[in-house]
Design a protein around this motif. Structure first.
Motif, short mmCIF file in Angstrom:
data_model
loop_
_atom_site.label_atom_id
_atom_site.label_comp_id
_atom_site.label_asym_id
_atom_site.label_seq_id
_atom_site.Cartn_x
_atom_site.Cartn_y
_atom_site.Cartn_z
N ILE A 1 48.83 -29.35 4.27
CA ILE A 1 49.66 -28.46 5.08
C ILE A 1 51.06 -28.37 4.51
N THR A 2 51.64 -29.51 4.18
CA THR A 2 53.01 -29.51 3.67
C THR A 2 53.10 -29.01 2.25
N GLY A 3 51.98 -28.96 1.56
CA GLY A 3 51.99 -28.46 0.19
C GLY A 3 51.80 -26.96 0.08
N SER A 4 51.69 -26.29 1.23
CA SER A 4 51.47 -24.85 1.22
C SER A 4 52.52 -24.14 2.07
N ALA A 5 52.88 -22.93 1.65
CA ALA A 5 53.84 -22.13 2.41
C ALA A 5 53.14 -21.19 3.38
#
Length: 242
Positions: free
Chosen positions: A101-105
Protein backbone atom coordinates in the motif's frame (compact mmCIF):
# COMPACT_ATOMS: atom_id res chain seq x y z
CA UNK A 1 3.20 9.96 -2.07
CA UNK A 2 1.12 6.98 -0.99
CA UNK A 3 -2.55 7.33 -0.11
CA UNK A 4 -4.09 5.79 3.02
CA UNK A 5 -6.17 2.68 2.34
CA UNK A 6 -9.96 2.76 2.31
CA UNK A 7 -11.66 0.51 4.84
CA UNK A 8 -14.64 -1.31 3.34
CA UNK A 9 -17.06 -3.11 5.66
CA UNK A 10 -19.17 -5.54 3.67
CA UNK A 11 -22.64 -6.17 5.13
CA UNK A 12 -21.72 -5.23 8.71
CA UNK A 13 -24.39 -6.37 11.13
CA UNK A 14 -24.18 -4.20 14.26
CA UNK A 15 -23.97 -0.44 14.48
CA UNK A 16 -21.71 -0.80 17.52
CA UNK A 17 -19.18 -2.72 15.45
CA UNK A 18 -19.20 -0.05 12.75
CA UNK A 19 -18.51 2.56 15.42
CA UNK A 20 -15.72 0.52 16.97
CA UNK A 21 -14.17 0.00 13.56
CA UNK A 22 -14.30 3.77 12.95
CA UNK A 23 -12.56 4.35 16.28
CA UNK A 24 -9.86 1.83 15.35
CA UNK A 25 -9.38 3.55 11.99
CA UNK A 26 -8.96 7.04 13.43
CA UNK A 27 -6.50 5.76 16.03
CA UNK A 28 -4.13 5.06 13.16
CA UNK A 29 -4.92 7.95 10.84
CA UNK A 30 -7.48 6.34 8.55
CA UNK A 31 -10.64 8.33 7.83
CA UNK A 32 -12.20 6.88 4.67
CA UNK A 33 -14.87 4.30 5.48
CA UNK A 34 -17.16 2.63 2.96
CA UNK A 35 -20.15 0.53 3.97
CA UNK A 36 -21.68 -2.13 1.75
CA UNK A 37 -25.34 -2.93 2.50
CA UNK A 38 -25.21 -2.73 6.33
CA UNK A 39 -27.85 -5.03 7.80
CA UNK A 40 -29.58 -2.38 9.92
CA UNK A 41 -29.26 0.43 7.38
CA UNK A 42 -27.27 3.64 7.58
CA UNK A 43 -26.92 5.90 9.47
CA UNK A 44 -27.16 3.75 12.58
CA UNK A 45 -27.73 5.42 15.99
CA UNK A 46 -25.63 2.78 17.75
CA UNK A 47 -22.49 3.63 15.79
CA UNK A 48 -21.83 7.08 17.27
CA UNK A 49 -21.45 6.13 20.96
CA UNK A 50 -19.27 3.14 20.04
CA UNK A 51 -16.99 5.36 17.95
CA UNK A 52 -15.94 7.28 21.09
CA UNK A 53 -15.31 10.54 19.25
CA UNK A 54 -14.35 9.23 15.82
CA UNK A 55 -17.31 11.16 14.39
CA UNK A 56 -15.38 12.41 11.38
CA UNK A 57 -15.07 8.84 10.10
CA UNK A 58 -18.79 8.14 10.49
CA UNK A 59 -19.83 11.48 8.99
CA UNK A 60 -17.75 10.84 5.88
CA UNK A 61 -18.77 7.18 5.52
CA UNK A 62 -20.11 6.29 2.07
CA UNK A 63 -22.82 3.73 1.36
CA UNK A 64 -22.66 1.21 -1.51
CA UNK A 65 -24.89 -1.58 -2.73
CA UNK A 66 -22.12 -4.06 -3.54
CA UNK A 67 -18.47 -4.64 -2.72
CA UNK A 68 -17.64 -4.26 -6.40
CA UNK A 69 -19.16 -0.77 -6.41
CA UNK A 70 -17.26 0.17 -3.24
CA UNK A 71 -13.84 -0.62 -4.74
CA UNK A 72 -14.46 0.54 -8.31
CA UNK A 73 -11.86 3.35 -8.02
CA UNK A 74 -9.22 1.21 -6.30
CA UNK A 75 -6.26 -0.40 -8.05
CA UNK A 76 -5.15 -2.63 -5.17
CA UNK A 77 -7.59 -4.48 -2.95
CA UNK A 78 -6.93 -6.81 -0.04
CA UNK A 79 -9.52 -9.19 1.40
CA UNK A 80 -9.18 -9.72 5.13
CA UNK A 81 -10.06 -13.36 5.62
CA UNK A 82 -8.59 -16.75 6.38
CA UNK A 83 -6.90 -18.69 3.58
CA UNK A 84 -9.52 -19.82 1.05
CA UNK A 85 -8.91 -23.27 -0.40
CA UNK A 86 -11.48 -22.67 -3.14
CA UNK A 87 -9.53 -19.73 -4.59
CA UNK A 88 -6.09 -19.69 -6.16
CA UNK A 89 -4.77 -16.24 -5.25
CA UNK A 90 -1.88 -14.70 -3.31
CA UNK A 91 -1.99 -14.72 0.48
CA UNK A 92 0.08 -12.01 2.18
CA UNK A 93 0.90 -11.04 5.74
CA UNK A 94 -0.27 -7.73 7.23
CA UNK A 95 3.31 -6.44 6.89
CA UNK A 96 3.44 -7.31 3.19
CA UNK A 97 0.05 -5.66 2.70
CA UNK A 98 1.24 -2.45 4.35
CA UNK A 99 4.40 -2.37 2.22
CA UNK A 100 2.42 -2.76 -0.99
CA UNK A 101 0.00 0.00 0.00
CA UNK A 102 2.71 2.47 0.96
CA UNK A 103 4.73 1.59 -2.11
CA UNK A 104 1.98 2.69 -4.48
CA UNK A 105 0.43 6.08 -5.25
CA UNK A 106 -2.81 4.46 -6.42
CA UNK A 107 -5.98 4.00 -4.40
CA UNK A 108 -6.14 0.88 -2.26
CA UNK A 109 -8.79 -0.76 -0.10
CA UNK A 110 -9.11 -3.45 2.55
CA UNK A 111 -12.29 -5.52 2.56
CA UNK A 112 -13.78 -6.88 5.78
CA UNK A 113 -16.74 -9.26 5.81
CA UNK A 114 -19.76 -9.45 8.11
CA UNK A 115 -19.23 -10.50 11.71
CA UNK A 116 -20.67 -14.01 11.53
CA UNK A 117 -19.82 -15.35 8.10
CA UNK A 118 -17.02 -13.23 6.65
CA UNK A 119 -16.63 -12.41 2.98
CA UNK A 120 -18.30 -14.53 0.32
CA UNK A 121 -16.12 -16.29 -2.25
CA UNK A 122 -17.10 -13.89 -5.03
CA UNK A 123 -16.19 -10.92 -2.81
CA UNK A 124 -12.79 -12.35 -1.95
CA UNK A 125 -12.25 -12.92 -5.68
CA UNK A 126 -12.47 -9.16 -6.24
CA UNK A 127 -9.27 -8.66 -4.27
CA UNK A 128 -5.68 -8.55 -5.47
CA UNK A 129 -4.66 -10.74 -2.54
CA UNK A 130 -5.89 -12.21 0.72
CA UNK A 131 -4.39 -10.71 3.89
CA UNK A 132 -4.39 -13.00 6.89
CA UNK A 133 -3.51 -12.10 10.46
CA UNK A 134 -1.43 -14.83 12.16
CA UNK A 135 -3.70 -16.19 14.87
CA UNK A 136 -4.05 -19.18 17.17
CA UNK A 137 -5.72 -21.85 14.97
CA UNK A 138 -7.40 -23.31 18.04
CA UNK A 139 -9.12 -19.99 18.77
CA UNK A 140 -9.40 -18.10 15.50
CA UNK A 141 -11.93 -15.61 16.81
CA UNK A 142 -11.33 -11.98 15.86
CA UNK A 143 -14.20 -9.53 15.95
CA UNK A 144 -14.60 -6.90 13.25
CA UNK A 145 -13.01 -4.01 15.16
CA UNK A 146 -10.05 -6.17 16.20
CA UNK A 147 -9.39 -7.13 12.59
CA UNK A 148 -9.58 -3.48 11.49
CA UNK A 149 -7.27 -2.24 14.23
CA UNK A 150 -4.63 -4.90 13.53
CA UNK A 151 -4.38 -4.07 9.83
CA UNK A 152 -4.69 -0.31 10.41
CA UNK A 153 -1.84 -0.49 12.91
CA UNK A 154 0.32 -2.43 10.48
CA UNK A 155 -0.28 0.25 7.84
CA UNK A 156 0.52 3.01 10.35
CA UNK A 157 3.98 1.55 10.96
CA UNK A 158 4.86 2.56 7.41
CA UNK A 159 3.35 6.04 7.71
CA UNK A 160 4.39 9.15 9.59
CA UNK A 161 1.95 9.38 12.46
CA UNK A 162 2.81 11.77 15.28
CA UNK A 163 5.03 10.40 18.02
CA UNK A 164 5.38 11.79 21.57
CA UNK A 165 7.74 14.80 21.37
CA UNK A 166 11.27 14.27 22.61
CA UNK A 167 11.01 17.33 24.86
CA UNK A 168 8.68 15.33 27.11
CA UNK A 169 11.68 13.22 28.12
CA UNK A 170 14.36 14.66 30.39
CA UNK A 171 17.90 14.48 29.02
CA UNK A 172 20.13 11.97 30.79
CA UNK A 173 22.42 13.30 33.50
CA UNK A 174 26.09 13.81 32.68
CA UNK A 175 28.43 11.01 33.71
CA UNK A 176 30.00 13.25 36.34
CA UNK A 177 26.66 13.77 38.08
CA UNK A 178 25.96 10.07 38.27
CA UNK A 179 29.51 9.41 39.45
CA UNK A 180 29.03 11.99 42.21
CA UNK A 181 25.93 10.18 43.37
CA UNK A 182 27.75 6.83 43.41
CA UNK A 183 30.71 8.29 45.34
CA UNK A 184 28.38 9.87 47.89
CA UNK A 185 26.58 6.57 48.40
CA UNK A 186 29.88 4.69 48.63
CA UNK A 187 31.24 7.06 51.31
CA UNK A 188 28.14 6.71 53.43
CA UNK A 189 28.11 2.93 53.11
CA UNK A 190 31.78 2.76 54.13
CA UNK A 191 31.06 4.89 57.20
CA UNK A 192 28.28 2.49 58.20
CA UNK A 193 30.43 -0.63 57.72
CA UNK A 194 28.23 -1.90 54.89
CA UNK A 195 31.02 -3.61 52.94
CA UNK A 196 31.64 -6.98 54.60
CA UNK A 197 33.71 -8.99 54.25
CA UNK A 198 36.37 -6.52 53.07
CA UNK A 199 37.46 -8.93 50.33
CA UNK A 200 34.09 -8.38 48.63
CA UNK A 201 34.24 -4.59 48.73
CA UNK A 202 35.30 -4.07 45.13
CA UNK A 203 32.76 -6.57 43.77
CA UNK A 204 29.94 -4.94 45.75
CA UNK A 205 31.00 -1.46 44.63
CA UNK A 206 30.99 -2.64 41.01
CA UNK A 207 27.49 -4.07 41.44
CA UNK A 208 26.20 -0.80 42.90
CA UNK A 209 27.82 1.19 40.10
CA UNK A 210 26.14 -1.03 37.53
CA UNK A 211 22.77 -0.54 39.23
CA UNK A 212 23.05 3.24 39.25
CA UNK A 213 24.46 3.67 35.75
CA UNK A 214 21.97 1.34 34.04
CA UNK A 215 18.70 3.36 34.28
CA UNK A 216 19.94 6.54 32.56
CA UNK A 217 19.07 8.99 35.34
CA UNK A 218 18.16 12.59 34.60
CA UNK A 219 19.82 15.42 36.57
CA UNK A 220 16.63 15.94 38.55
CA UNK A 221 16.52 12.27 39.52
CA UNK A 222 20.18 12.24 40.56
CA UNK A 223 19.62 15.27 42.80
CA UNK A 224 16.54 13.64 44.33
CA UNK A 225 18.41 10.42 45.20
CA UNK A 226 21.32 12.37 46.66
CA UNK A 227 18.87 14.27 48.82
CA UNK A 228 17.41 10.99 50.03
CA UNK A 229 20.88 9.75 51.00
CA UNK A 230 21.61 12.94 52.94
CA UNK A 231 18.30 12.65 54.74
CA UNK A 232 18.95 9.04 55.70
CA UNK A 233 22.41 9.61 57.17
CA UNK A 234 21.87 13.07 58.63
CA UNK A 235 20.15 14.07 61.87
CA UNK A 236 16.39 14.03 61.94
CA UNK A 237 14.77 17.38 61.26
CA UNK A 238 12.56 18.95 63.86
CA UNK A 239 9.41 20.00 62.09
CA UNK A 240 7.20 22.41 63.91
CA UNK A 241 3.64 21.19 64.31
CA UNK A 242 0.96 23.41 62.87
Amino acid sequence: MHRPPIIVLVRPQLGQNIGKAARAMLNFGLTELRLVAPRDGWPNPDAGPAASGADIVLERAQLFATAQDAISDCSTVFASTVRRRDLVMPVVTPEEMAQRITGSAERSAILFGPERSGLETEEVALASAIVTVPINPEFASLNLAQAVILLAYEWSKCSELAQPPAKDLEPPAAHGEVDGLICQLDEELVSKGYFHPPSRTQATENTLRTIFTKPGWSSREVKAIRGVIRALVGPARNRAKT
